[in-house]
Design an enzyme around this catalytic site. Structure first.
Site, PDB file in Angstrom:
ATOM      1  N   LYS A  27       0.856  -1.190   0.000  1.00  0.00           N
ATOM      2  CA  LYS A  27       0.000   0.000   0.000  1.00  0.00           C
ATOM      3  C   LYS A  27       0.880   1.225   0.000  1.00  0.00           C
ATOM      4  O   LYS A  27       2.013   1.187   0.512  1.00  0.00           O
ATOM      5  CB  LYS A  27      -0.878   0.018   1.252  1.00  0.00           C
ATOM      6  CG  LYS A  27      -2.081   0.915   1.124  1.00  0.00           C
ATOM      7  CD  LYS A  27      -3.107   0.278   0.203  1.00  0.00           C
ATOM      8  CE  LYS A  27      -4.480   0.794   0.384  1.00  0.00           C
ATOM      9  NZ  LYS A  27      -5.437  -0.235  -0.049  1.00  0.00           N
TER      10      LYS A  27
HETATM   11  N1  GLU Z   1      -7.131   0.131  -3.239  1.00  0.00           N
HETATM   12  C1  GLU Z   1      -7.889  -1.050  -3.534  1.00  0.00           C
HETATM   13  C2  GLU Z   1      -7.918  -1.967  -2.325  1.00  0.00           C
HETATM   14  O1  GLU Z   1      -7.784  -1.538  -1.199  1.00  0.00           O
HETATM   15  C3  GLU Z   1      -7.433  -1.732  -4.805  1.00  0.00           C
HETATM   16  C4  GLU Z   1      -6.000  -2.161  -4.813  1.00  0.00           C
HETATM   17  C5  GLU Z   1      -5.519  -2.634  -6.193  1.00  0.00           C
HETATM   18  O2  GLU Z   1      -6.305  -2.686  -7.123  1.00  0.00           O
HETATM   19  O3  GLU Z   1      -4.326  -2.927  -6.291  1.00  0.00           O
HETATM   20  O4  GLU Z   1      -8.174  -3.134  -2.443  1.00  0.00           O
END
Ligand code: GLU
Length: 422
Positions: free
Chosen positions: A113
């Protein structure tokens, strides 16, 4: 420079809260200590300084983070969040959630993240673009198509991903697969933007089939009206559910006969808040929205909104976590004791990263699926994950959260062991 930190919820920071969920599952599956030690911390945590000369001539120095939690099952994968509370602890928690989410969805990814500690509402478009390009360049050495692939998250969207991809490609050569959630014109996948909210509704439909529920006529409350909340509300309304309340940062709106979701979306798309909408409504506070009498509550904003302090007041019979970690561990226990079902984040909002997986594979193949194929594959993956969790929960007599974490943990632990990490 002042860096805000996230206030603990029920005495736990976001990372401590997620860790508690992981520890519960580790105990339940009898995870060996050596593997537990590897999974108990991040592989890599990068903190960067992102200075920006603002339009008014002043200097803003933002803090940025990318946390790569575990990559045993594949390249690191996870979104980028722009928020004043996206501090290292929060990003660490969210990276770990991605490891479990990608494993539960059986995608060939690890978990990561990113966070940039800014409030994008106070930035001009030029400032946002400049910050994004600088952030991309400062992280580019740890990213890549087979290393770590960012995507949108809170306060980031396809345009931000386009700038990010362009900055990355300027340094490394044309690399659409290095970022997902892009605009369709730049290799984005038709269906990806809707995939998190739509996927949440696919999961709900799978649940309804298994539990003998009818979604038509169900009273739904959606807290948070961004990408996830708007798509979930729209698709639930289309299935005949009654969206009786929604909220965003400006407050909440309520109508017992059902709100007009498309009118709310029009207002929000034009830059307003749901409270500015002309759909007939009475106004409610954000706290009142969470505790309204309803069948299905979808927290789709930020983490830590259902806590030990308000869990006893939740009147929904089902909570579907559109946001990441919206329910604190203390609240989770209270809800379970009260018989309120919870479909956890790593299952309920897994449609987003599943859609990202489809986009990534298409970019690598330089091929584009039609949206109906995307949606069929999305439903198929989410149905499978839901049924895995439901079966595990029934056979082990545990909550869906514990079942989800247990399945994910066992998959990641196998990969860790097979790779010889320990
Ligand atoms: N931000 C989204 C999540 O928390 C998508 C992450 C992604 O597609 O890599 O799952």
């Amino acid at each position: 420079m002042t860096v805000e930190t996230t206030a603990p919820t029920d005495g736990l920071t976001p990372d401590a809260a997620v860790r508690l969920y992981v520890d519960n599952a580790a105990r339940a599956v009898g995870l060996e200590d050596d593997v537990a030690q590897v999974l108990g911390s991040s592989y890599r945590e990068v903190t960067v300084q992102v200075p920006l000369r603002r339009d008014d001539g002043s200097l803003l120095v933002a803090q940025g983070y990318r946390v790569q939690h575990n990559g045993a099952r594949g390249p690191y994968k996870g979104g980028l969040r722009y928020h004043p509370e996206a501090d290292l602890d929060e990003v660490r928690a969210l990276a770990s959630l991605m490891t479990w989410k990608t494993a539960l969805l059986d995608l060939p990814f690890g978990g990561a993240k990113g966070g940039l500690q800014v409030d994008p509402r106070h930035l001009s478009e030029r400032e946002l673009q400049t910050l994004t390009r600088k952030f991309a360049l400062s992280l580019s050495h740890v990213l890549g198509v087979y290393r770590d692939i960012p995507a949108p998250d809170v306060n980031t969207n396809a345009q931000v991903m386009a700038w990010f991809m362009d900055a990355y490609s300027g340094r490394h050569g044309y690399s659409p697969a290095a970022v997902t959630g892009k605009p369709i014109d730049l290799g984005g996948a038709p269906g990806r933007e809707a995939a998190t909210g739509r996927g949440l509704v696919y999961v709900l439909e799978a649940a309804a089939r298994r539990w003998g529920w009818d979604l038509a006529g169900r009273r739904v409350v959606v807290q948070g009206f961004g990408n996830v909340g708007t798509w979930a509300a729209r698709d639930l309304e289309a299935l005949g559910a009654r969206v009786v309340a929604v909220s965003d940062i400006g407050g909440g709106v309520f109508n017992d006969n059902g709100l007009d979701v498309s009118r709310l979306i029009e207002t929000v798309a034009a830059g307003g808040s749901v409270v500015d909408s002309d759909t007939p409504h009475t106004k409610l506070s954000n706290d009142e929205v969470l505790t309204l009498d309803c069948d299905i509550l979808v927290p789709a904003a930020l983490g830590g909104c259902i806590t030990g302090a308000n869990a006893a007041d939740i009147r929904a019979s089902l909570v579907v976590e559109g946001a990441n970690h919206p329910v604190s561990p203390a609240a989770d226990e209270i809800l379970a004791d009260r018989g309120v079902r919870v479909i956890p984040d790593i299952l309920a909002n897994g449609g987003g990263v599943t859609g990202s997986y489809f986009e990534w594979t298409q970019n690598i193949q330089q091929f584009q699926w039609k949206e109906d194929r995307f949606n069929t594959e999305l439903r198929d993956r989410l149905d499978r994950a839901f049924n895995d969790v439901a079966e595990y929960s029934e056979s082990h007599e545990c909550t869906y959260r514990l079942a989800s974490y247990s399945i994910a943990l066992e998959r990641v632990a196998r990969a860790v062991r097979l790779r010889g990490y320990v």
